[in-house]
Design an enzyme around this catalytic site. Sequence first.
Site, PDB file in Angstrom:
ATOM      1  N   PRO A   2       2.965  -3.515  -0.824  1.00 11.07           N
ATOM      2  CG  PRO A   2       4.623  -3.322   0.761  1.00 11.07           C
ATOM      3  CD  PRO A   2       4.349  -3.111  -0.683  1.00 11.07           C
ATOM      4  CD  GLU A   3      -2.563  -2.348  -2.942  1.00 18.84           C
ATOM      5  OE1 GLU A   3      -3.775  -2.197  -2.748  1.00 18.84           O
ATOM      6  OE2 GLU A   3      -2.100  -2.741  -4.030  1.00 18.84           O
TER       7      GLU A   3
END
Length: 297
Positions: A2-3
Amino acid sequence: MPELPEVETIVRMLMPRVGGKRIVTAELRLGRLLLGMNPQNFSAKLAGQKILHVRRRGKYILVELENVTLIVHLGMTGQLTFSPIAPEEDGTFIRTVTGLQKARGVHPVDKHTHFILHLEGGERILFRDPRTFGKLFLVDGQEWPKHPRIRILGEEPLTLRIPSFLSKHYPIESARSIKSLLLDQTFLAGVGNIYADEALFRSEIHPAQSVRKIPERMRIQLLKAVQQVLTLGIKNSGTTFSDYRKPDGTKGSNASRLKVYGRGGQPCLKCGATLVKTVVAQRGTVFCPNCQGRKPK
DNA sequence: AATTCGCCCTGTCGGC
DNA sequence: TGCCGACAGGGCGAAT
């Protein structure tokens, strides 16, 4: 992993669904994910609190409550999902208006579910994280910007003004690789391995290129490319490679839009050359040896 | 002072 | 079939 786009997607979906609702109990099942306090105090401070806002800063999710702010980092494999209401869940199937359906992507509480927020009305928010690189912590009141983990974060890439940012923050003398700079959360907050590779490809910069050798024109192109790939990622509600899920359990659709990440050995979509998979800044890195020449033009 | 390295962790995959 | 090592990597603290 997750960015920024994945976290932004989660926050945008979470807010309308749980904003205004009250936490009944907070159930921490894996204590080592919690930073800076013991689990008893943590759960006690969350119980009875109403959710006022859900925000994002870098890759952190901020759940603002009446007296405290709950901060969640998803690490590598963290998921934050709505759960089916308890009585309607039987593990593999969920009850819907049309009957029982297989719960695709929606995991029931399992051995990887480490934290559960039980909300009023029976809804739950599940934090699931197989590799347990995620982190939870609590900050009093609205003081979250002062927390050491948050305070050190650099600019938000999507709202920065490029010319002033470059003149003020770009380490113009540095010999480090441009990729390591993009991954540095004290420089830009929220860019991770996927979007760093995508932005470098889009701006035709070699990931190992030294920061100080990139001329201003290219630096501007790079930051615009960062903004473009992040915006596209949000538009497609994030990149699912393995674990990332939206809060409703479905996958993001951005993976099919990626030009280089995960495509090592395959042909470059611009020139047809074989994309190279290597290591830069201790991270797996894919680039086009033809389009992303080492020498700045 | 700036940068790199080692570590945390577990599911998946390739090789034998 | 099953075992085993390699690999994935965000962020922190130690080492260089």
